[in-house]
Design an enzyme around this catalytic site. Structure first.
Site, PDB file in Angstrom:
ATOM      1  CG  ASP A  48      25.466   3.948 -58.601  1.00  0.00           C
ATOM      2  OD1 ASP A  48      25.101   2.766 -58.755  1.00  0.00           O
ATOM      3  OD2 ASP A  48      24.853   4.843 -58.885  1.00  0.00           O
ATOM      4  CB  SER A  49      25.519  -1.495 -56.637  1.00  0.00           C
ATOM      5  OG  SER A  49      26.421  -1.946 -57.717  1.00  0.00           O
ATOM      6  CG  ASP A  87      26.611   2.598 -62.604  1.00  0.00           C
ATOM      7  OD1 ASP A  87      25.794   3.367 -63.594  1.00  0.00           O
ATOM      8  OD2 ASP A  87      25.841   2.189 -61.731  1.00  0.00           O
ATOM      9  CE  LYS A 117      24.121   1.170 -64.807  1.00  0.00           C
ATOM     10  NZ  LYS A 117      23.471   2.218 -64.039  1.00  0.00           N
ATOM     11  CD  GLU A 119      20.780   5.497 -61.497  1.00  0.00           C
ATOM     12  OE1 GLU A 119      19.841   6.103 -61.006  1.00  0.00           O
ATOM     13  OE2 GLU A 119      21.428   4.728 -60.984  1.00  0.00           O
ATOM     14  CD  GLU A 186      17.690  -1.018 -60.716  1.00  0.00           C
ATOM     15  OE1 GLU A 186      18.540  -0.602 -61.299  1.00  0.00           O
ATOM     16  OE2 GLU A 186      17.535  -1.249 -59.298  1.00  0.00           O
TER      17      GLU A 186
END
Ligand code: KIV
Length: 284
Positions: A48-49, A87, A117, A119, A186
């Protein structure tokens, strides 16, 4: 490890078990994904970057399923070898486990991802359980989780005090117990990442988490030198692609202005015979 994972995932897990470091990079489009895949990178993450490095947005919270699926599909067309992970964007899995599963399925069914993925957040365990139960492989993500960075005091190293470190270790263990096949760590102290890596059976993939993780991930645009605005300490730049691009573009501009481009080599010609005929029919 408790589960039978699909072949591609098992092969990454086996590499990690054998002590080979796992490489993971982000990709958002067909061209760069093809190059990354040709380089033998183990895992490609449609991160999502995307929000920051491709779309020029301030926060990863500003991308949703539509953008993520659009880019994941492009990456899928390019990736032949690597494991492809989508993501899950902000609010695609936080609302309730049912919607989380629906959205995770879209990454697999519509974009062809091998897994997703997510978070860490308050109900992360329920959500990962729901997705994993449905047979979709999940990568966890703990430490600095950008989608909830505001609750973590901003973009700061996490787990620097004893209680914070304990919390991250517990989260990682809980995610492994739920059946995640890997975990991104991270921005945490390297010794805490080393501890987690030792405790867990599943591989840890670090970003700003030191050298002891089972693998490393970077945002490809950071590695290539394509991001000019934000440089976290952990984002090592390996090449200066922006300078190369500028060189090429300036050269193009100069040649066009000077009438040097396009030259014969880059132009098409008609045969003299056809040209003669063309002239004669045009004159009639
Ligand atoms: O979106 C992303 O690029 C990521 C990596 C930093 C792991 O989540």
């Amino acid at each position: 490890m408790t589960k039978d994972f699909p072949k591609k995932i098992s092969s990454v897990l086996q590499k990690a078990k054998a002590g080979e470091k796992i490489t993971m990079l982000t990709a958002y489009d067909f061209s760069i994904a093809s190059v990354i895949d040709q380089c033998g990178i183990d895992v490609i993450l449609v991160g999502d970057s995307l929000a920051n490095v491709v779309l020029g947005l301030q926060s990863t919270k500003e991308v949703g399923m539509t953008e993520m699926l659009h880019h994941a599909k492009a990456v899928r067309r390019a990736v032949k070898n690597a494991l492809l992970i989508g993501d899950m964007p902000f609010n695609s899995y936080q609302l309730n486990p049912r919607d989380a599963l629906k959205n995770a399925k879209r990454f697999v069914d519509e974009a062809g991802c091998d897994g997703v993925k997510i978070e860490w957040f308050d109900h992360c365990l329920d959500v990962s359980e729901e997705i994993i139960k449905a047979g979709i492989p999940v990568v966890g993500h703990v430490g600095l989780t950008p989608q909830t960075a505001d609750k973590l005091g901003g973009f700061k190293v996490q787990g620097k005090d004893a209680a914070g470190a304990r919390r991250i270790i517990d989260q990682a263990q809980a995610l492994e117990n739920k059946g995640c096949f890997s975990i991104v760590l991270e921005c945490i102290p390297e010794n805490i990442a080393a501890e987690i890596t030792q405790i867990l059976e599943i591989p840890t993939i670090g970003i700003g988490a030191g050298p002891k993780c089972d693998g490393q991930v970077l945002v490809t645009h950071d590695l290539l030198g394509l991001v000019s605005h934000f440089h976290p300490k952990f984002a090592k730049q390996y090449v200066d692609v922006a300078s190369l691009i500028k060189k090429g573009i300036k050269e193009f501009s100069r040649e066009v202005k000077q009438g040097k481009f396009p030259d014969q080599e880059h132009s098409y010609r008609m045969s003299n015979e056809q040209l003669k005929m063309f002239k004669s029919i045009s004159e009639e």
